[in-house]
Motif scaffolding. Sequence first.
Motif: not given
Length: 261
Positions: A106-110, A206-208, A224-228, A238-242
Motif C-alpha cells: 500500500x505504497x509503503x516499504x515494509x 536523495x532528491x528523487x 534500524x531506527x533512522x528517520x526516513x 512511494x509517492x514522496x518526491x525525495x
Amino acid sequence: MTDLRSLLGVACAALDQASALVTDMAVGAVQAKGDRDMVSEIDFAVEDRVRTFLQKETPEIGFLGEESGGAGAGGALTWALDPVDGTANLVNGIPLCGVSLGLIADNRSVLGVIDLPFLGQRYRAAEGQGAYCGNDRIRPSRTNELNQAIVAIGDYAVGERARERNARRLALTARLAESVLRVRMFGSAAVDLVWVASGKVDCSTALSNHPWDMAAGVAIAREAGAVVMDTDGSPHDIMSAATIAVTPALRDSLLEMLKAL
C-alpha cells in the motif's frame, strides 16, 4: 498482512542467486539508456533471474523491476528490484554497488534486502523485526550536531531537464558543504541507505524516489531506527518526491536546511 518473516526468507533466497550472478559474470556489453545512463548484461541477467524466481515463489505478489517494468499480480503487495544499484560503479570496477529488493505494501516499504556483493555485506529488515547486517543488529549513529555529520548525497540528475533538476541538488550540496563535517557521493542509493541504517554515515539526501532504488533501503533504514522522510518532513512513501534518511537527533536541523532551499 502476509507473513513478512517468510517473505524475508524468500527475498534472501532471491538475492543469493542475484549476488552469485553479479560476482561470477563478466560485465559484458553495456548499453546506453539515455543521456549518461547505462545498463549492463549483468543488470538484465539479475533482473530476469530474480523476477522468474519470485513469480514462482510468490505468484500472488506483483513485481516491478528497473529494467523490465511491472509484471504479475496487481494487488496490494509489490516486489521492487534494482538488479544493480550503482551500474556506473560496477562498469568502472568500483565495488560500491548492490542488488536491492524491497517489498511495497500500500505504497509503503515494509521489507528490504540489500546485498553488497563486492563488500561481502548483506543487509535485511522486515517491519517490526529489526534490521541486520549479517547476524548483527544495526542502528543509526548518535551524532547530534550537523558539524559532526557525514552526509551522503545522491547522484546529480542526467537526461531531460538535468540542468533544471540539478539546481536544487547543487544548492543543497553547497549548504551541506558549509555546515557538515564531510559530504560524500557514493553513487548508490542502496549503499547510502544501509550505511545510514548502520551508522557509517549520519544522513543520506536523495532528491528523487524511484521505487526500485529506494524500497529496500528505506525499509532497512526505518527499521534500524533512522528517520526516513520527504523534504517537508512527512513520512516517506512511494509517492514522496525525495528520500531523506537521517539519524533521529539531526532530523530537525536537516529539515530546516531542506526547507530553506
